[in-house]
Design a protein around this motif. Sequence first.
Motif, PDB file in Angstrom:
ATOM      1  N   THR A  48      -3.777   1.726  32.478  1.00 54.66           N
ATOM      2  CA  THR A  48      -2.564   0.947  32.758  1.00 54.66           C
ATOM      3  C   THR A  48      -2.452   0.679  34.263  1.00 54.66           C
ATOM      4  O   THR A  48      -2.900   1.487  35.070  1.00 54.66           O
ATOM      5  CB  THR A  48      -1.313   1.697  32.272  1.00 54.66           C
ATOM      6  OG1 THR A  48      -1.309   3.008  32.839  1.00 54.66           O
ATOM      7  CG2 THR A  48      -1.298   1.805  30.752  1.00 54.66           C
ATOM      8  N   ASP A  49      -1.831  -0.431  34.597  1.00 53.16           N
ATOM      9  CA  ASP A  49      -1.774  -0.871  35.994  1.00 53.16           C
ATOM     10  C   ASP A  49      -0.584  -0.233  36.709  1.00 53.16           C
ATOM     11  O   ASP A  49       0.410  -0.902  37.017  1.00 53.16           O
ATOM     12  CB  ASP A  49      -1.677  -2.403  36.029  1.00 53.16           C
ATOM     13  CG  ASP A  49      -1.791  -2.951  37.437  1.00 53.16           C
ATOM     14  OD1 ASP A  49      -2.130  -2.184  38.352  1.00 53.16           O
ATOM     15  OD2 ASP A  49      -1.531  -4.164  37.628  1.00 53.16           O
ATOM     16  N   GLU A  50      -0.666   1.079  36.984  1.00 53.85           N
ATOM     17  CA  GLU A  50       0.431   1.771  37.666  1.00 53.85           C
ATOM     18  C   GLU A  50      -0.109   2.928  38.500  1.00 53.85           C
ATOM     19  O   GLU A  50      -1.203   3.443  38.250  1.00 53.85           O
ATOM     20  CB  GLU A  50       1.464   2.286  36.659  1.00 53.85           C
ATOM     21  CG  GLU A  50       0.862   3.225  35.619  1.00 53.85           C
ATOM     22  CD  GLU A  50       1.872   3.664  34.568  1.00 53.85           C
ATOM     23  OE1 GLU A  50       3.093   3.625  34.847  1.00 53.85           O
ATOM     24  OE2 GLU A  50       1.432   4.054  33.466  1.00 53.85           O
ATOM     25  N   ILE A  51       0.656   3.293  39.502  1.00 57.54           N
ATOM     26  CA  ILE A  51       0.317   4.439  40.354  1.00 57.54           C
ATOM     27  C   ILE A  51       1.275   5.573  40.001  1.00 57.54           C
ATOM     28  O   ILE A  51       2.499   5.410  40.064  1.00 57.54           O
ATOM     29  CB  ILE A  51       0.481   4.077  41.849  1.00 57.54           C
ATOM     30  CG1 ILE A  51      -0.424   2.900  42.235  1.00 57.54           C
ATOM     31  CG2 ILE A  51       0.182   5.298  42.727  1.00 57.54           C
ATOM     32  CD1 ILE A  51      -0.058   2.259  43.563  1.00 57.54           C
ATOM     33  N   ILE A  52       0.718   6.694  39.593  1.00 58.65           N
ATOM     34  CA  ILE A  52       1.521   7.885  39.291  1.00 58.65           C
ATOM     35  C   ILE A  52       1.139   8.974  40.280  1.00 58.65           C
ATOM     36  O   ILE A  52      -0.048   9.285  40.442  1.00 58.65           O
ATOM     37  CB  ILE A  52       1.275   8.389  37.851  1.00 58.65           C
ATOM     38  CG1 ILE A  52       1.554   7.278  36.828  1.00 58.65           C
ATOM     39  CG2 ILE A  52       2.119   9.632  37.568  1.00 58.65           C
ATOM     40  CD1 ILE A  52       2.998   6.841  36.754  1.00 58.65           C
ATOM     41  N   ALA A  68       0.246   8.667  50.539  1.00 59.74           N
ATOM     42  CA  ALA A  68      -0.877   8.537  49.604  1.00 59.74           C
ATOM     43  C   ALA A  68      -0.574   7.445  48.570  1.00 59.74           C
ATOM     44  O   ALA A  68      -1.458   6.659  48.195  1.00 59.74           O
ATOM     45  CB  ALA A  68      -1.156   9.874  48.914  1.00 59.74           C
ATOM     46  N   TYR A  69       0.662   7.382  48.118  1.00 59.20           N
ATOM     47  CA  TYR A  69       1.097   6.320  47.204  1.00 59.20           C
ATOM     48  C   TYR A  69       0.913   4.962  47.889  1.00 59.20           C
ATOM     49  O   TYR A  69       0.379   4.017  47.297  1.00 59.20           O
ATOM     50  CB  TYR A  69       2.567   6.540  46.826  1.00 59.20           C
ATOM     51  CG  TYR A  69       3.094   5.652  45.728  1.00 59.20           C
ATOM     52  CD1 TYR A  69       3.373   4.293  45.969  1.00 59.20           C
ATOM     53  CD2 TYR A  69       3.332   6.143  44.452  1.00 59.20           C
ATOM     54  CE1 TYR A  69       3.867   3.471  44.976  1.00 59.20           C
ATOM     55  CE2 TYR A  69       3.815   5.330  43.438  1.00 59.20           C
ATOM     56  CZ  TYR A  69       4.090   3.996  43.709  1.00 59.20           C
ATOM     57  OH  TYR A  69       4.574   3.176  42.714  1.00 59.20           O
ATOM     58  N   LYS A  82      -6.535  -4.309  39.271  1.00 55.85           N
ATOM     59  CA  LYS A  82      -5.633  -4.385  38.122  1.00 55.85           C
ATOM     60  C   LYS A  82      -5.618  -3.096  37.299  1.00 55.85           C
ATOM     61  O   LYS A  82      -5.115  -3.088  36.183  1.00 55.85           O
ATOM     62  CB  LYS A  82      -6.024  -5.572  37.218  1.00 55.85           C
ATOM     63  CG  LYS A  82      -5.887  -6.914  37.897  1.00 55.85           C
ATOM     64  CD  LYS A  82      -4.462  -7.165  38.385  1.00 55.85           C
ATOM     65  CE  LYS A  82      -4.324  -8.522  39.057  1.00 55.85           C
ATOM     66  NZ  LYS A  82      -3.027  -8.672  39.734  1.00 55.85           N
ATOM     67  N   GLN A  83      -6.193  -2.030  37.841  1.00 54.41           N
ATOM     68  CA  GLN A  83      -6.107  -0.749  37.132  1.00 54.41           C
ATOM     69  C   GLN A  83      -5.294   0.226  37.977  1.00 54.41           C
ATOM     70  O   GLN A  83      -5.078   0.003  39.170  1.00 54.41           O
ATOM     71  CB  GLN A  83      -7.506  -0.188  36.845  1.00 54.41           C
ATOM     72  CG  GLN A  83      -8.337   0.094  38.080  1.00 54.41           C
ATOM     73  CD  GLN A  83      -9.767   0.472  37.728  1.00 54.41           C
ATOM     74  OE1 GLN A  83     -10.718  -0.150  38.164  1.00 54.41           O
ATOM     75  NE2 GLN A  83      -9.915   1.488  36.912  1.00 54.41           N
ATOM     76  N   GLY A  84      -4.826   1.281  37.332  1.00 56.25           N
ATOM     77  CA  GLY A  84      -3.972   2.233  38.021  1.00 56.25           C
ATOM     78  C   GLY A  84      -4.696   3.527  38.348  1.00 56.25           C
ATOM     79  O   GLY A  84      -5.899   3.674  38.119  1.00 56.25           O
ATOM     80  N   VAL A  85      -3.934   4.474  38.894  1.00 56.66           N
ATOM     81  CA  VAL A  85      -4.518   5.764  39.266  1.00 56.66           C
ATOM     82  C   VAL A  85      -3.447   6.852  39.195  1.00 56.66           C
ATOM     83  O   VAL A  85      -2.278   6.612  39.509  1.00 56.66           O
ATOM     84  CB  VAL A  85      -5.137   5.700  40.694  1.00 56.66           C
ATOM     85  CG1 VAL A  85      -4.070   5.405  41.751  1.00 56.66           C
ATOM     86  CG2 VAL A  85      -5.885   6.972  41.024  1.00 56.66           C
ATOM     87  N   ASP A  86      -3.863   8.016  38.733  1.00 61.55           N
ATOM     88  CA  ASP A  86      -3.051   9.228  38.813  1.00 61.55           C
ATOM     89  C   ASP A  86      -3.468   9.973  40.073  1.00 61.55           C
ATOM     90  O   ASP A  86      -4.649  10.326  40.224  1.00 61.55           O
ATOM     91  CB  ASP A  86      -3.310  10.133  37.597  1.00 61.55           C
ATOM     92  CG  ASP A  86      -2.292   9.902  36.500  1.00 61.55           C
ATOM     93  OD1 ASP A  86      -1.088   9.875  36.803  1.00 61.55           O
ATOM     94  OD2 ASP A  86      -2.710   9.740  35.336  1.00 61.55           O
ATOM     95  N   ILE A  87      -2.531  10.229  40.985  1.00 62.43           N
ATOM     96  CA  ILE A  87      -2.817  10.963  42.220  1.00 62.43           C
ATOM     97  C   ILE A  87      -2.099  12.309  42.142  1.00 62.43           C
ATOM     98  O   ILE A  87      -0.869  12.354  42.000  1.00 62.43           O
ATOM     99  CB  ILE A  87      -2.321  10.195  43.462  1.00 62.43           C
ATOM    100  CG1 ILE A  87      -2.909   8.782  43.506  1.00 62.43           C
ATOM    101  CG2 ILE A  87      -2.646  10.965  44.743  1.00 62.43           C
ATOM    102  CD1 ILE A  87      -2.255   7.877  44.560  1.00 62.43           C
ATOM    103  N   THR A  88      -2.867  13.387  42.222  1.00 60.59           N
ATOM    104  CA  THR A  88      -2.260  14.725  42.243  1.00 60.59           C
ATOM    105  C   THR A  88      -2.566  15.361  43.595  1.00 60.59           C
ATOM    106  O   THR A  88      -3.729  15.442  43.993  1.00 60.59           O
ATOM    107  CB  THR A  88      -2.798  15.611  41.110  1.00 60.59           C
ATOM    108  OG1 THR A  88      -2.501  14.983  39.851  1.00 60.59           O
ATOM    109  CG2 THR A  88      -2.135  16.995  41.135  1.00 60.59           C
TER     110      THR A  88
END
Length: 290
Positions: A48-52, A68-69, A82-88
Amino acid sequence: MRLLVKAPAKINLSLDVLGKRNDGFHEVEMVMTTIDLADRIELVEKKTDEIILNSQNRFVPDDRRNLAYQAAEVLKRKFAIKQGVDITIDKTIPVAAGLAGGSSDAAATLRGLNQLWGLQLSVEELAEIGSEIGSDVSFCVHGGTAIARGRGEKITKLPAPPNCWVILAKPEIGVSTADVYRNLNIEKIAHPNTKEIVQAIENQAYDKICTYMANALEDVTFSMYPEVLHIKQQMEKFGADAVLMSGSGPTVFGLVQHESRLNRIYNGLRGFCGQVFAVRMLGESSENSY
């Protein structure tokens, strides 16, 4: 795909403020080096096209306020990703400490997403993008040891300083860099001798590095937060070879070459300061710290 990236802290061996710029920022000349105190950034591709953004640290924002966001956002915008990423973010570097923790997280995110999204950007290109996010991000993209000029975005690489121990102590306060600069009187500051400290690093002259370490912002922060000065005085009393505030504070660090002195200083500081770390000088480039 999942990627882990190391985000090391920095310390200022020298920090000079040369004047106020037309854009409202200050012209600086800083000698910075990385240390072996680091956050860990985990990047996981999302369909999904979102940044978490996730962090267990309650002082770390999980939205656009986080650098970082912003790093992920600017890459998505510039390159139409057009793709998203999970950043921890696994946080070890203290927050609002003068150690560029947020900037290093942003730099690690840029380096990691460059690989994850196959952008094939050079370190220089990533550093230029980083300069849009924050003043220390360009240096953190490069890592290692360098002189940073301009707002902090003009980077000249230096060799690593002689290896030694770095003891850091952060009081239970945060310092606003903007507030420190607001209270700075350019006419009254004592300017560090940047040329001498650069020469000392190039000659691997540990004693001269200790002699010429200086920070033009110290007196301002000390007047606003006397507890920072107290930490510096105690660290000197305990026997560190040289002691300096990093950035705009409030973290104070001491250099120690002989391990026999390390425990005495560390234990002495732990008696009255909540966050104390003993780490090694890193000094080498973190460009490939995956």
